[in-house]
Design a protein around this motif. Structure first.
Motif, PDB file in Angstrom:
ATOM      1  N   VAL A 229       0.857  -1.181   0.000  1.00 37.23           N
ATOM      2  CA  VAL A 229       0.000   0.000   0.000  1.00 37.23           C
ATOM      3  C   VAL A 229       0.896   1.235   0.000  1.00 37.23           C
ATOM      4  O   VAL A 229       1.763   1.371   0.866  1.00 37.23           O
ATOM      5  CB  VAL A 229      -0.930   0.021   1.231  1.00 37.23           C
ATOM      6  N   VAL A 230       0.698   2.109  -0.968  1.00 37.79           N
ATOM      7  CA  VAL A 230       1.494   3.330  -1.082  1.00 37.79           C
ATOM      8  C   VAL A 230       0.730   4.487  -0.443  1.00 37.79           C
ATOM      9  O   VAL A 230      -0.477   4.646  -0.668  1.00 37.79           O
ATOM     10  CB  VAL A 230       1.805   3.653  -2.559  1.00 37.79           C
ATOM     11  N   VAL A 231       1.431   5.262   0.381  1.00 39.00           N
ATOM     12  CA  VAL A 231       0.835   6.427   1.035  1.00 39.00           C
ATOM     13  C   VAL A 231       1.724   7.644   0.788  1.00 39.00           C
ATOM     14  O   VAL A 231       2.898   7.507   0.424  1.00 39.00           O
ATOM     15  CB  VAL A 231       0.667   6.202   2.555  1.00 39.00           C
ATOM     16  N   GLY A 232       1.177   8.806   1.000  1.00 36.18           N
ATOM     17  CA  GLY A 232       1.960  10.026   0.818  1.00 36.18           C
ATOM     18  C   GLY A 232       1.265  11.214   1.445  1.00 36.18           C
ATOM     19  O   GLY A 232       0.116  11.126   1.902  1.00 36.18           O
ATOM     20  N   ARG A 233       1.965  12.328   1.458  1.00 30.13           N
ATOM     21  CA  ARG A 233       1.401  13.549   2.007  1.00 30.13           C
ATOM     22  C   ARG A 233       2.010  14.740   1.281  1.00 30.13           C
ATOM     23  O   ARG A 233       3.105  14.653   0.711  1.00 30.13           O
ATOM     24  CB  ARG A 233       1.658  13.660   3.509  1.00 30.13           C
ATOM     25  N   THR A 234       1.296  15.861   1.271  1.00 29.71           N
ATOM     26  CA  THR A 234       1.799  17.102   0.702  1.00 29.71           C
ATOM     27  C   THR A 234       2.187  18.022   1.845  1.00 29.71           C
ATOM     28  O   THR A 234       1.333  18.430   2.652  1.00 29.71           O
ATOM     29  CB  THR A 234       0.728  17.775  -0.172  1.00 29.71           C
ATOM     30  N   GLY A 235       3.473  18.330   1.926  1.00 29.29           N
ATOM     31  CA  GLY A 235       3.957  19.174   3.008  1.00 29.29           C
ATOM     32  C   GLY A 235       3.661  18.560   4.351  1.00 29.29           C
ATOM     33  O   GLY A 235       3.979  17.400   4.617  1.00 29.29           O
ATOM     34  N   SER A 236       3.014  19.340   5.222  1.00 28.11           N
ATOM     35  CA  SER A 236       2.646  18.842   6.547  1.00 28.11           C
ATOM     36  C   SER A 236       1.179  18.426   6.607  1.00 28.11           C
ATOM     37  O   SER A 236       0.613  18.285   7.682  1.00 28.11           O
ATOM     38  CB  SER A 236       2.909  19.925   7.601  1.00 28.11           C
ATOM     39  N   GLY A 237       0.579  18.231   5.428  1.00 30.92           N
ATOM     40  CA  GLY A 237      -0.829  17.837   5.368  1.00 30.92           C
ATOM     41  C   GLY A 237      -1.034  16.403   5.807  1.00 30.92           C
ATOM     42  O   GLY A 237      -0.093  15.685   6.150  1.00 30.92           O
TER      43      GLY A 237
END
Length: 343
Positions: A229-237
């Motif tokens: 499962v791939v996860v991610g975030r934008t900046g500190s979001g």
């Protein structure tokens, strides 16, 4: 199958078969590979991250040669992965785009698959950085995505690759073939089993009525643990679901089996957030006695697969010993569950 608690494969278990440069160039067109990096985590097919001159990043997956020892269902797995990603994409799920698939054949010693690259990190790699609130939201998002994927209906039950011969028009027959195949693999590779072969082989018939309750061949990833499962975030979001990868173990069958692949060592049905997300798409999901019987059967099957595959993959040392001990305990535990539910 792999899981976060499983150590990496021992040195020497990797393989390096890759498609010829000319075949790859024909697929890429004017773009060229400026850098290739081996990706870790896979225990059967090899994978490389290709960085192209046009800025794209792709994943090249290559199967072992056909002569490599493998379990019965481990043939044409990249064809299964290509099928899974194409079908899952049609549900709106975020999965790699299939750019090219080439089976083994004349002039192609090993099957290979070219996919787009999903940006982000695998959930298991990012686990310590994900706060509890984001984890709960991610589990709900993952549950909803898998429920949508389970809405895809196959033409038959079982593994889709014809070479394996493990499909049938009904789920009891298909699951029987799947279980009997791994038992035959145990005999072929001289793997001792944690229970008598005949007893294990008789489980599908013993619980045939419960298996027959599954009337639709739903698409099941069966390996959606956090490493896939791939996860991610934008900046500190907030952390968001980036997508599912490695659909090579997929089959058409009971959608409940997805809960087993989600957590090979535990019980995903106890995850309230995951179930809430799943039921937001498929509210009819039931965990009655029949469902729990089937879950136990699928856990026996998965533990046997993981136990038997250790021999053709030549696992050694502490890893092999751990897998032997764990799989025996898991099978015994689930057989006790079956007896308690319907002794």
């Amino acid at each position: 199958m792999a899981a976060s608690a499983v150590p990496p494969p021992p040195p020497g278990s990797e393989h390096t078969d890759e498609p010829g440069a000319e075949r790859l160039r024909r697929v890429l067109g004017a773009a060229t590979v400026v850098r290739g990096t081996a990706l870790s985590g896979g225990l059967y097919n090899s994978a490389r991250l290709l960085e192209l001159s046009d800025g794209r990043r792709l994943v090249l997956k290559t199967a072992p040669r056909a002569s490599t020892p493998a379990l019965t269902h481990e043939r044409d797995l990249l064809g299964t992965e290509a099928l899974f990603h194409r079908l899952a994409a049609g549900t709106g799920a975020r999965v790699p785009a299939v750019l090219h698939h080439e089976p083994a054949g004349a002039g192609t010693p090993a099957e290979w698959l070219l996919l787009s690259y999903l940006d982000g990190a695998t959930w298991d790699a990012a686990r310590d950085r994900i706060p509890p609130a984001d984890r709960a939201a991610l589990r709900r998002e993952l549950g909803a995505s898998l429920a949508r994927i389970a809405g895809v209906t196959g033409a038959a039950f079982g593994y889709p690759q014809p070479a394996a011969g493990l499909s049938a028009p009904d789920w009891p027959t298909a699951f029987t073939a799947m279980l009997h195949a791994v038992l035959a693999d145990a005999s072929r590779f001289d793997v001792p089993l944690p229970a008598p072969t005949g007893f294990l082989a008789g489980l599908p018939e013993r619980f045939r009525r419960r298996l027959a309750a599954v009337r639709r061949p739903a698409l099941v990833h069966f390996d959606a643990w956090e490493g896939n499962v791939v996860v991610g975030r934008t900046g500190s979001g907030p952390w968001r679901l980036g997508g599912l990868i490695d659909g090579e173990r997929a089959f058409f069958g009971d959608p409940l089996a997805e809960l087993v692949g989600l957590d090979p060592f535990g019980s995903a049905e106890d995850d309230a957030d995951l179930l809430a997300g799943y039921r937001s798409v498929s509210p009819a999901l039931s965990l009655d006695t029949g469902a729990r019987v089937r879950l136990a059967l699928y856990r026996v099957y998965l533990a046997l697969v993981m136990r038997v595959e250790s021999v053709p993959r030549a696992y050694e040392g502490g890893f092999a010993a751990w897998l032997d001990t764990w799989s025996a305990a898991r099978v015994g535990e689930q057989l006790a569950v079956l007896d308690a539910l319907e002794g």
